[in-house]
Design a protein around this motif. Structure first.
Motif, short mmCIF file in Angstrom:
data_model
loop_
_atom_site.label_atom_id
_atom_site.label_comp_id
_atom_site.label_asym_id
_atom_site.label_seq_id
_atom_site.Cartn_x
_atom_site.Cartn_y
_atom_site.Cartn_z
N VAL A 155 0.77 5.17 11.71
CA VAL A 155 0.03 4.89 10.47
C VAL A 155 0.93 5.09 9.26
N GLY A 156 1.73 6.15 9.27
CA GLY A 156 2.65 6.39 8.16
C GLY A 156 3.69 5.29 8.02
N ALA A 157 4.19 4.81 9.15
CA ALA A 157 5.18 3.73 9.10
C ALA A 157 4.57 2.46 8.52
N LEU A 158 3.32 2.16 8.87
CA LEU A 158 2.67 0.97 8.35
C LEU A 158 2.42 1.10 6.84
N GLN A 159 2.02 2.29 6.41
CA GLN A 159 1.83 2.49 4.97
C GLN A 159 3.10 2.17 4.20
N ARG A 160 4.23 2.59 4.71
CA ARG A 160 5.49 2.35 4.03
C ARG A 160 5.83 0.86 3.99
N LEU A 161 5.51 0.13 5.06
CA LEU A 161 5.72 -1.32 5.04
C LEU A 161 4.89 -1.98 3.94
N CYS A 187 -6.83 5.30 9.18
CA CYS A 187 -6.85 6.23 8.04
C CYS A 187 -8.23 6.86 7.89
N ALA A 188 -9.26 6.02 8.02
CA ALA A 188 -10.63 6.52 7.87
C ALA A 188 -10.99 7.51 8.97
N GLN A 189 -10.33 7.40 10.12
CA GLN A 189 -10.60 8.30 11.24
C GLN A 189 -9.75 9.57 11.19
N GLY A 190 -8.94 9.70 10.14
CA GLY A 190 -8.22 10.95 9.94
C GLY A 190 -6.78 10.99 10.40
N PHE A 191 -6.20 9.86 10.77
CA PHE A 191 -4.79 9.85 11.19
C PHE A 191 -3.91 9.72 9.95
N THR A 192 -3.87 10.76 9.15
CA THR A 192 -3.30 10.66 7.80
C THR A 192 -2.19 11.65 7.50
N SER A 193 -1.75 12.43 8.47
CA SER A 193 -0.81 13.50 8.15
C SER A 193 0.55 12.98 7.71
N ARG A 194 0.87 11.72 8.03
CA ARG A 194 2.17 11.16 7.66
C ARG A 194 2.09 10.20 6.48
N LEU A 195 0.95 10.13 5.84
CA LEU A 195 0.82 9.30 4.66
C LEU A 195 1.52 9.98 3.48
N ILE A 196 2.07 9.18 2.58
CA ILE A 196 2.72 9.73 1.40
C ILE A 196 1.84 9.49 0.18
#
Length: 203
Positions: A155-161, A187-196
């Protein structure tokens, strides 16, 4: 990304928690796909305990175990994010007088596109072939043994893209609508620890 590995000037293994990157890089070397291997990476919050000597050094040790000669390996031990992986690797190769026209860029499977987009932005004159272990998601999660970590990082990698092209950190990549929707659901399910939260800080 579907790139077919082919002979290149150097194979660069991008540091992470996954020793599989070192294993794929070693296999490519043994197949004659590159005469030189470069491992890049310091430590991160994910690797500080499991790779205390640094990601690049642990990768080097694993590659030697798999038969890559030490003299065919360069280690870049300072990089702490993908942009630094590329910039510091380029600087080390230039310092060593290695002529580079093409690079086999080896990463985790879900990082191929991010690595490619970053490398193309920072080293545009080089031809990059992005590759990783040929594994489906379920098999990859089994190999790491930590589903939460893998999905959080995906999820974090996709956010950066989605965000980094506007910040000048990577080239723009097409992200299909169904992929964006899957990202939003995770993201809505809580897989957010690598989001910036702050996209002005490259990572």
């Amino acid at each position: 990304m579907g790139h077919e590995p082919r002979p290149c000037s150097v194979a660069i293994g991008l540091g992470s928690h996954d020793l599989g990157v070192a294993e794929v890089t070693a296999e490519l070397y043994q197949r004659g796909m590159a005469p030189l291997v470069l491992f890049t990476g310091a430590t991160s919050r994910t690797t500080r305990e499991r790779m205390p000597r640094g990601e690049a050094e642990h990768y080097r040790e694993r590659a030697i175990e798999l038969g890559v000669p030490d003299e065919a390996i360069l280690v870049e031990p300072q990089a702490r994010n993908t942009g630094e992986n590329i910039r510091f690797s380029r600087a080390l190769l230039e310092e060593r007088g290695v002529s580079v026209s093409s690079v086999l860029l080896v990463s985790k499977p879900y990082e191929e596109r991010r690595a490619y987009a970053t490398a193309r932005k920072l080293w545009p004159e080089v031809d990059f072939v992005s590759t990783s272990a040929p594994m489906a998601l379920a098999a990859y999660i089994d190999s790491i043994g930590d589903p939460q970590l893998v999905v959080d990082m995906l999820v974090g990698a996709l956010q950066r893209l989605l965000l980094y092209p506007a910040q000048g950190f990577m080239i723009s990549q097409d992200v299909p609508r169904d992929v964006q929707e899957a990202y939003e659901r995770l993201c809505a399910q809580g897989f957010t620890s690598r989001l910036i939260p702050d996209v002005t800080q490259a990572e």
